[in-house]
Every structure is written in structure tokens, then in C-alpha cells.
Write an enzyme that holds these catalytic residues in place. Sequence first.
Site, PDB file in Angstrom:
ATOM      1  N   GLU A  94      -4.581  33.855 109.752  1.00  0.00           N
ATOM      2  CA  GLU A  94      -4.965  33.243 108.309  1.00  0.00           C
ATOM      3  C   GLU A  94      -5.866  33.248 107.745  1.00  0.00           C
ATOM      4  OE1 GLU A  94      -7.785  30.407 110.512  1.00  0.00           O
ATOM      5  OE2 GLU A  94      -6.087  31.936 111.555  1.00  0.00           O
ATOM      6  N   HIS A  96      -8.521  34.920 114.034  1.00  0.00           N
ATOM      7  CA  HIS A  96      -7.818  34.323 113.107  1.00  0.00           C
ATOM      8  C   HIS A  96      -6.735  34.641 112.331  1.00  0.00           C
ATOM      9  CE1 HIS A  96     -10.163  30.756 113.797  1.00  0.00           C
ATOM     10  NE2 HIS A  96     -11.832  31.353 114.030  1.00  0.00           N
ATOM     11  N   CYS A  98      -7.290  30.709 118.547  1.00  0.00           N
ATOM     12  CA  CYS A  98      -8.757  30.468 118.290  1.00  0.00           C
ATOM     13  C   CYS A  98      -8.658  29.258 119.869  1.00  0.00           C
ATOM     14  CB  CYS A  98      -9.562  29.944 117.282  1.00  0.00           C
ATOM     15  SG  CYS A  98     -10.904  30.194 117.760  1.00  0.00           S
TER      16      CYS A  98
END
Length: 175
Positions: free
Chosen positions: A151, A149, A66
Site C-alpha cells: 500500500e 507494504h 507485515c
Amino acid sequence: NNIIEELRKRGCAVTVFPAGVPAETLLGSGADGVMLSNGPGDPAENVYQIQQIQKLLGKVPLFGICLGHQLTALAAGGATYKLKYGHRGVNQPVRDLNGVRTYITSQNHGYAVDGASVQSGRVSFANANDGTCEGLDYPDLRAFTVQFHPEARGGPQDTAFLFDRFVALMKGGDL
């Protein structure tokens, strides 16, 4: 916290440093790699962080997510620009330009990297809706970044494999 957890699941010892840490401190810490995480705002305003990333590139494996993606691009001589509406939500389709897959990703940002402006990197992911740069590989600098993202794993085809890629890079593998 999910970024830290993904690294720990892969056997990494994680030390968290504040955004204002000098590159020399990171390089002197003995870290096998540097993860640049997400954050708010206009990436171009982070002049100090961009200068520190310039000192890290090519010296230690680096993975940016990001804002980390945007700052790395700026450190590598690229440019960013404000998106008209931004990419927000858990349903942003991203095409893997090195393969044949499209991933559904989680995103929350209002700026994008001009992929063509980064001479030392090559675009690796693109937004399937508007074609904006969603990832860059920097093979000569042992770094890679993504705008989304990994994750968060927003879709059925998780992008958590990117953490495996980072661990392999820290162990001496290639991009």
C-alpha cells in the site's frame, strides 16, 4: 488507512475489526476475504491472534501484510526470528521468485519468517539484500502474505497489483 483505500478503489466494502476479534465473528460476518494488516512487536507473542488465524486458514481468502505475514506463517506451523538490524526504510529490494522483477519496497520490521519452516506455504518473494522471506503463497489454503507494504508503493514498479490478486482470489480465482 492506505490498505483500506486500496481495497475500496477495487470496489470492496471494508469492515475493520479489532485485533482481538474471534475467528467465528469474522466467518459469520459474510466477508468475502480477510486482510491481516501490519502491527508492532514480536509476532510470537500474539498467541490468541495466531489461534484465530488457524481457524480462518482454508475457510476464507486471506491476505497478510507485515505482521499479518508473520502471524499467518506462525499459524501455518512456521517460525519467526529476530533480525540483527531489521528492515527499515522505503528502499528495500524484494525479488519476485515467480518472475523476473525486483521491487523497491517500504518496510519497518525487526522480525522475519523462516520460509523453510512453513510446510504448507511456498516462498514467493525474497529480500534481495539478505535473502530473507518476504512473501509466502498458501495455494491449498487460499492465502498469501508479504512482509513489505504494497500500500506504500515505495518504488517505480508499484506492488499494488497484490491487492488485485486478493480481489481475484475472493472472486474464486487461484493463486
